[in-house]
Design a protein around this motif. Structure first.
Motif, PDB file in Angstrom:
ATOM      1  N   ILE A 107     -11.787  -1.065  12.633  1.00 64.25           N
ATOM      2  CA  ILE A 107     -10.612  -0.908  11.772  1.00 64.25           C
ATOM      3  C   ILE A 107     -10.947  -1.383  10.365  1.00 64.25           C
ATOM      4  O   ILE A 107     -11.391  -2.512  10.158  1.00 64.25           O
ATOM      5  CB  ILE A 107      -9.422  -1.692  12.346  1.00 64.25           C
ATOM      6  N   ILE A 108     -10.748  -0.495   9.393  1.00 63.44           N
ATOM      7  CA  ILE A 108     -11.047  -0.833   7.990  1.00 63.44           C
ATOM      8  C   ILE A 108      -9.787  -0.886   7.139  1.00 63.44           C
ATOM      9  O   ILE A 108      -9.834  -1.274   5.973  1.00 63.44           O
ATOM     10  CB  ILE A 108     -12.035   0.173   7.371  1.00 63.44           C
ATOM     11  N   GLY A 109      -8.657  -0.489   7.721  1.00 65.07           N
ATOM     12  CA  GLY A 109      -7.419  -0.501   6.955  1.00 65.07           C
ATOM     13  C   GLY A 109      -6.304   0.177   7.736  1.00 65.07           C
ATOM     14  O   GLY A 109      -6.389   0.339   8.956  1.00 65.07           O
ATOM     15  N   ILE A 110      -5.285   0.581   7.005  1.00 66.37           N
ATOM     16  CA  ILE A 110      -4.093   1.159   7.629  1.00 66.37           C
ATOM     17  C   ILE A 110      -3.733   2.475   6.929  1.00 66.37           C
ATOM     18  O   ILE A 110      -3.715   2.563   5.704  1.00 66.37           O
ATOM     19  CB  ILE A 110      -2.891   0.205   7.528  1.00 66.37           C
ATOM     20  N   SER A 111      -3.452   3.480   7.751  1.00 65.44           N
ATOM     21  CA  SER A 111      -2.887   4.719   7.230  1.00 65.44           C
ATOM     22  C   SER A 111      -1.367   4.600   7.347  1.00 65.44           C
ATOM     23  O   SER A 111      -0.835   4.423   8.433  1.00 65.44           O
ATOM     24  CB  SER A 111      -3.390   5.921   8.039  1.00 65.44           C
TER      25      SER A 111
END
Length: 372
Positions: free
Chosen positions: A280-284
């Motif tokens: 996980i690198i971030g949020i959509s």
């Protein structure tokens, strides 16, 4: 032998550097022919040659068991046959007793960078000959140089193939990114990619234009996105954001009053954005404007409520004419229908009264629907 096959597959026959090497080997050994060849389990492959007396000719392969080089490759030093007719191993060989009448042979193994013998550099002639110590050393040096040249060419070819693959991959990635960006930008949904600290990594035009209109400011990469969230929704936003950071997809629904823009109904989806390693690198964060759908739903609810209200208000008005009709029918039955004609005017009056009530309610319902 895979090690040999990678050399056999090379197009070396007309290579200028290797041709010069075979010329040098033939000249230094006073021989008319010099050949670079590779040997696998069953076959000898002639790759580069200097052939003044046409000893090898147009032959490209030869069964290994019948070749001079199959003996030379088994040794670590230069194998020399000054006169083939005087060597019992080769005196009756077809290439000795007949065309091309080989009388002299000297060959040394070709070693690859991994220490494997993969072929030979040999010199041949139709006349008996021999090599002194200096010529033997030179032949080994030339063989070593030949292998370094060949392996350098392999590395160069491999590098070029890798570069071609990288270029093709880069072109594919570029095309894919263009398609993805086009899809991203063409979406009518509000969409942003947020980092693990809540910062804006990327956004589409819909998101940028909405923030510009709602907050009278430009959204930039690196901004903390929570600053663009309505105060009453901040806690729910953070809850959804943190769930997505844990890999849990979350959907939230609600409405926000944006003043001059009016009340906007929305549903927001929080979903983890992952890299190629599935980390996980971030949020959509995607928001859909569902105002139109919600307004339709509200309209239908109001219609149903209005109809129920009308039905409730008018229902008791049905009771009076119905009670009259039921009473008259009871009297008619008691008289065994003998005096039915006397009751008919009253029955007709009750029926007409019921009909008027029904028409009145229908009109009320139609008017109520039109108002909605």
């Amino acid at each position: 032998m895979d090690t040999v096959l990678r050399f056999v597959g090379l197009d070396l026959e007309l290579d200028k550097e290797l041709q010069e090497i075979t010329d040098l080997a033939a000249t230094m050994c006073n021989a008319s022919t010099a050949v670079i060849s590779f040997l696998d389990t069953d076959t000898q492959y002639f790759k580069v040659k200097r052939d003044c007396k046409d000893i090898v000719g147009e032959v490209k392969t030869y069964p290994r068991k019948d070749t001079f080089c199959s003996h030379a490759i088994k040794q670590d030093d230069v194998m020399i046959i000054p006169d083939t007719l005087a060597d019992p191993r080769f005196a009756y060989h077809d290439a000795v007793t007949g065309d091309p009448n080989i009388r002299f042979y000297a060959g040394t193994p070709l070693w690859d960078s991994e220490g494997q013998k993969v072929g030979t550099l040999c010199v041949l002639d139709t006349n008996p000959n021999n090599l002194n110590e200096q010529q033997k050393q030179l032949l080994k040096v030339i063989a070593n140089q030949a292998m370094k040249t060949i392996e350098l060419k392999i590395k160069s070819i491999t590098l070029q193939e890798k570069l071609t693959e990288v270029e093709a991959q880069q072109e594919y990635i570029y095309d894919a990114s263009i398609r993805l960006r086009s899809f991203f930008e063409s979406s009518t949904n509000f969409q942003v990619l947020l980092g693990k600290s809540g910062e804006v990594i990327d956004f589409n035009k819909t998101a940028f234009n909405f923030v510009k209109r709602a907050h009278n400011t430009d959204m930039d990469r690196g901004d903390l996105f929570v600053t663009y969230i309505a105060p009453e929704f901040v806690s729910k936003f953070l809850d959804g954001y943190n769930l997505a950071l844990k890999g849990i997809r979350h959907v939230e629904e609600g409405s926000t009053d944006y003043g001059e823009m009016g009340v906007i109904w929305w549903d927001a989806t929080f979903e983890a954005a992952r890299d190629k390693n599935d980390d996980i690198i971030g949020i959509s964060y995607l928001i859909r404007n569902v105002t139109e759908r919600k307004e339709r739903e509200q309209k239908i609810i109001k219609q149903n409520e209005s109809l129920l209200s009308i039905a409730h208000i008018q229902a008791h008005e049905f009771r009076a004419p119905l009670t009259t009709i039921m009473g008259l029918m009871s009297l008619i039955k008691e008289d065994d229908y003998a005096l039915a004609s006397g009751y008919l005017p009253y029955l007709e009056m009750a029926v007409n009264n019921l009909d008027e009530k029904i028409k009145s309610i229908v009109v009320d319902i139609e008017n109520s629907v039109e108002k909605l």
